[in-house]
Design a protein around this motif. Structure first.
Motif, PDB file in Angstrom:
ATOM      1  N   VAL A 133       0.804  -1.119   0.017  1.00 54.29           N
ATOM      2  CA  VAL A 133       0.033  -0.072  -0.215  1.00 54.29           C
ATOM      3  C   VAL A 133       0.970   1.380   0.056  1.00 54.29           C
ATOM      4  O   VAL A 133       2.017   1.155   0.203  1.00 54.29           O
ATOM      5  CB  VAL A 133      -0.847  -0.007   1.120  1.00 54.29           C
ATOM      6  CG1 VAL A 133      -1.825  -1.131   1.214  1.00 54.29           C
ATOM      7  CG2 VAL A 133      -0.192   0.078   2.603  1.00 54.29           C
ATOM      8  N   HIS A 134       0.183   2.480  -0.231  1.00 55.83           N
ATOM      9  CA  HIS A 134       1.002   3.508  -0.336  1.00 55.83           C
ATOM     10  C   HIS A 134       0.492   4.541   0.687  1.00 55.83           C
ATOM     11  O   HIS A 134      -0.740   4.465   0.905  1.00 55.83           O
ATOM     12  CB  HIS A 134       0.933   4.304  -1.597  1.00 55.83           C
ATOM     13  CG  HIS A 134       1.739   3.455  -2.638  1.00 55.83           C
ATOM     14  ND1 HIS A 134       3.373   3.397  -2.650  1.00 55.83           N
ATOM     15  CD2 HIS A 134       1.550   2.307  -3.688  1.00 55.83           C
ATOM     16  CE1 HIS A 134       3.801   2.641  -3.521  1.00 55.83           C
ATOM     17  NE2 HIS A 134       2.505   2.148  -4.123  1.00 55.83           N
ATOM     18  N   LEU A 135       1.060   5.407   1.448  1.00 55.11           N
ATOM     19  CA  LEU A 135       0.288   6.534   2.150  1.00 55.11           C
ATOM     20  C   LEU A 135      -0.377   7.323   1.507  1.00 55.11           C
ATOM     21  O   LEU A 135      -0.189   7.941   0.270  1.00 55.11           O
ATOM     22  CB  LEU A 135       1.618   7.198   2.661  1.00 55.11           C
ATOM     23  CG  LEU A 135       1.354   8.195   3.840  1.00 55.11           C
ATOM     24  CD1 LEU A 135       0.922   7.410   5.062  1.00 55.11           C
ATOM     25  CD2 LEU A 135       2.677   9.060   4.362  1.00 55.11           C
ATOM     26  N   ASN A 136      -1.665   7.533   1.994  1.00 56.20           N
ATOM     27  CA  ASN A 136      -2.605   8.340   1.693  1.00 56.20           C
ATOM     28  C   ASN A 136      -3.189   9.243   2.562  1.00 56.20           C
ATOM     29  O   ASN A 136      -2.543   9.078   3.879  1.00 56.20           O
ATOM     30  CB  ASN A 136      -3.676   7.650   0.567  1.00 56.20           C
ATOM     31  CG  ASN A 136      -4.335   6.673   1.499  1.00 56.20           C
ATOM     32  OD1 ASN A 136      -4.289   6.589   2.787  1.00 56.20           O
ATOM     33  ND2 ASN A 136      -5.401   6.008   0.962  1.00 56.20           N
ATOM     34  N   SER A 137      -4.202  10.221   2.227  1.00 52.94           N
ATOM     35  CA  SER A 137      -4.712  11.110   3.315  1.00 52.94           C
ATOM     36  C   SER A 137      -5.535  10.449   4.287  1.00 52.94           C
ATOM     37  O   SER A 137      -5.523  10.771   5.363  1.00 52.94           O
ATOM     38  CB  SER A 137      -5.593  12.067   2.420  1.00 52.94           C
ATOM     39  OG  SER A 137      -6.761  11.453   1.780  1.00 52.94           O
ATOM     40  N   VAL A 138      -6.202   9.216   3.967  1.00 50.09           N
ATOM     41  CA  VAL A 138      -6.912   8.513   5.132  1.00 50.09           C
ATOM     42  C   VAL A 138      -5.888   7.883   6.154  1.00 50.09           C
ATOM     43  O   VAL A 138      -6.071   8.104   7.309  1.00 50.09           O
ATOM     44  CB  VAL A 138      -7.480   7.260   4.249  1.00 50.09           C
ATOM     45  CG1 VAL A 138      -8.105   6.639   5.335  1.00 50.09           C
ATOM     46  CG2 VAL A 138      -8.496   7.707   3.307  1.00 50.09           C
ATOM     47  N   LYS A 166       6.826   0.111  -1.075  1.00 46.48           N
ATOM     48  CA  LYS A 166       6.122  -0.981  -1.181  1.00 46.48           C
ATOM     49  C   LYS A 166       5.318  -1.130   0.339  1.00 46.48           C
ATOM     50  O   LYS A 166       4.617  -1.866   0.586  1.00 46.48           O
ATOM     51  CB  LYS A 166       6.373  -2.351  -1.617  1.00 46.48           C
ATOM     52  CG  LYS A 166       6.884  -2.137  -3.097  1.00 46.48           C
ATOM     53  CD  LYS A 166       7.285  -3.617  -3.444  1.00 46.48           C
ATOM     54  CE  LYS A 166       7.720  -3.605  -5.013  1.00 46.48           C
ATOM     55  NZ  LYS A 166       7.990  -4.942  -5.426  1.00 46.48           N
ATOM     56  N   THR A 167       6.076  -0.372   1.434  1.00 41.97           N
ATOM     57  CA  THR A 167       5.351  -0.593   2.743  1.00 41.97           C
ATOM     58  C   THR A 167       5.196   0.623   3.489  1.00 41.97           C
ATOM     59  O   THR A 167       5.897   1.620   3.566  1.00 41.97           O
ATOM     60  CB  THR A 167       6.618  -1.299   3.472  1.00 41.97           C
ATOM     61  OG1 THR A 167       6.933  -2.520   2.800  1.00 41.97           O
ATOM     62  CG2 THR A 167       6.123  -1.860   4.775  1.00 41.97           C
ATOM     63  N   VAL A 168       4.046   0.734   4.208  1.00 45.01           N
ATOM     64  CA  VAL A 168       3.603   1.646   4.844  1.00 45.01           C
ATOM     65  C   VAL A 168       3.862   1.394   6.519  1.00 45.01           C
ATOM     66  O   VAL A 168       3.446   0.086   6.960  1.00 45.01           O
ATOM     67  CB  VAL A 168       2.072   2.253   4.803  1.00 45.01           C
ATOM     68  CG1 VAL A 168       1.584   2.975   5.968  1.00 45.01           C
ATOM     69  CG2 VAL A 168       1.884   2.808   3.732  1.00 45.01           C
TER      70      VAL A 168
END
Length: 416
Positions: free
Chosen positions: A78-83, A109-111
């Motif tokens: 996953v990628h960092l997003n506003s959520v 590739k890692t949060v």
């Protein structure tokens, strides 16, 4: 103008560019579908739950750090997003376990999610498949470190710890007669069970009234009425917005040697015209109506919606199913009739008799247990009533009147 169909070199170049563009769109689409779409934090005195919801299953790794104590969860793909960035804002100062939460892009590739803690904890991290309106979920439950709270100080926490180990039966009392007659040599012990809670909102009305909130308010009102009686004592399966598994609710009632178990709910149906109050008892031989069967199925899904990390334990497999006694169900029906009669004085009755089905939350083998559907939250008029303090108090008083009649007519004599 050059005709690309007659220029092989240019045609191959365009095909290569188109293929690359399609591949990039595919990758972007895949990445987007793997993003976290919602984050929630449910703090309570017993444990705090963090939920990350995504449209595809999440892979994770977890580990603990000290000085200060931290839980680290690496989420792959996953990628960092506003959520995700908003997770830290959801931590409340009053949270008994989380000091702060940080989320960052650890690598391409890692949060990485870091939960800085106020005390040593025992984390339970697990995933849940989609159910109801929820997508895939990654759940982090933060319990006090083993041994931090004793069973005597917090029987619910002790039962939750046993549940997570798959052994609710370990801290339960033996199935023997209670000491003394309820209401005389000891108080009549009543367990109140506000349905749903935490991640599980229960039914939701047209005006966004949540079942879990309404039934908690009603249970609190009923608890106050019971505590005023010198020969009665009330406990709650939950007294805050927290999810408690169905089996743990039953186990808590047995742990505290309850004489009565009352689960409080607000019904819902696809047809908004459906209305009225109902009372249900357990059936081990199948539901007594299709409506009761439907309701039991929806209520028993609470564990799937609220989210539990394990299924099955010795208490469920060998005690609840095998030792439910006909006498207990008979007492439940008698008690339920008294409550239903009083509910009929304040609201239309959906049915004039106590219905039966295989409700998981009513399966204590030695405790008369009923489930009260106070009204249809899916009915606009009844939803409005459920929101009022007046109707909530009427419901509490009606159930209290049923308790008193059952008590005076010899129910307590059997609770020993």
């Amino acid at each position: 103008m050059t005709d690309d169909n007659h220029n092989p070199g240019r045609r191959r170049l365009l095909q290569t560019v188109a293929a690359s563009w399609m591949l990039s769109v595919s990758k972007v689409g895949f990445a987007a579908s793997s993003q976290v779409i919602a984050v929630r934090i449910w703090p309570s005195s017993t444990y705090t739950r963090i939920t990350l919801e995504s449209s595809t299953p999440l892979k994770y790794k977890q580990f603990l750090l000290s000085d200060p104590p931290r839980v680290v969860v690496d989420i792959e793909g996953v990628h960092l997003n506003s959520v995700l960035k908003g997770l830290g804002e959801k931590v409340q100062q009053s949270d008994p376990y989380i000091r702060q939460a940080r989320v960052g892009q650890f690598d391409t590739k890692t949060v990485r999610m870091v939960l800085e803690l106020k005390r040593a904890i025992n984390p339970h991290v697990f995933t849940l498949r989609p159910v109801a309106e929820f997508h895939n979920r990654l759940v982090v439950d933060l319990y006090p470190e083993d041994g931090a709270v004793s069973a005597e100080d917090d029987p619910l926490l002790a039962l939750l710890e046993d549940y997570n180990r798959g052994d609710v039966a370990r801290t339960l009392p033996p199935e023997t007669a209670k000491d003394g007659q309820a209401g005389r040599s000891r108080p009549l012990v009543i367990m109140l069970d506000p349905g749903h809670g935490g991640e599980d909102p229960g039914a939701i009305g047209k005006y966004k009234t949540r079942e879990k909130d309404v039934v908690l308010q009603i249970a609190r009102r009923l608890q106050k009425l019971i505590t005023r009686e010198p020969n009665m004592k009330a406990h709650m399966t939950r007294n805050e917005d927290v999810f408690i598994p169905l089996k743990v609710r039953v186990a808590k009632a047995r742990k505290l040697r309850a004489d009565l178990f009352i689960s409080i709910h607000a019904d819902a149906f696809t047809n908004r015209a459906a209305k009225g109050s109902s009372v249900f008892a357990l059936s081990t031989k199948g539901a007594t109506s299709s409506a009761a069967r439907f309701l039991a199925q929806t209520q028993n899904e609470s564990d799937l919606i609220g989210g539990v990390s394990k299924s099955g334990d010795r208490y469920l497999d060998h005690t609840m199913f095998d030792l439910v006694q006909t006498a207990t169900i008979g007492d439940s029906l008698k008690f339920g009739k008294e409550v239903l009669t009083r509910m009929g004085k304040i609201n239309h009755l959906h049915k004039n008799k106590v219905d039966q089905a295989g409700f998981a939350v009513l399966k204590a083998p030695d405790i008369p247990s009923i489930l009260v559907e106070t009204a249809f939250i899916s009915n606009i008029n009844e939803e409005k009533k459920l929101r009022t303090a007046h109707f909530q108090q009427q419901v509490a008083e009606s159930i209290m009147a049923g308790i008193k009649v059952w008590f005076s007519e010899g129910g307590a004599a059997r609770a020993k």
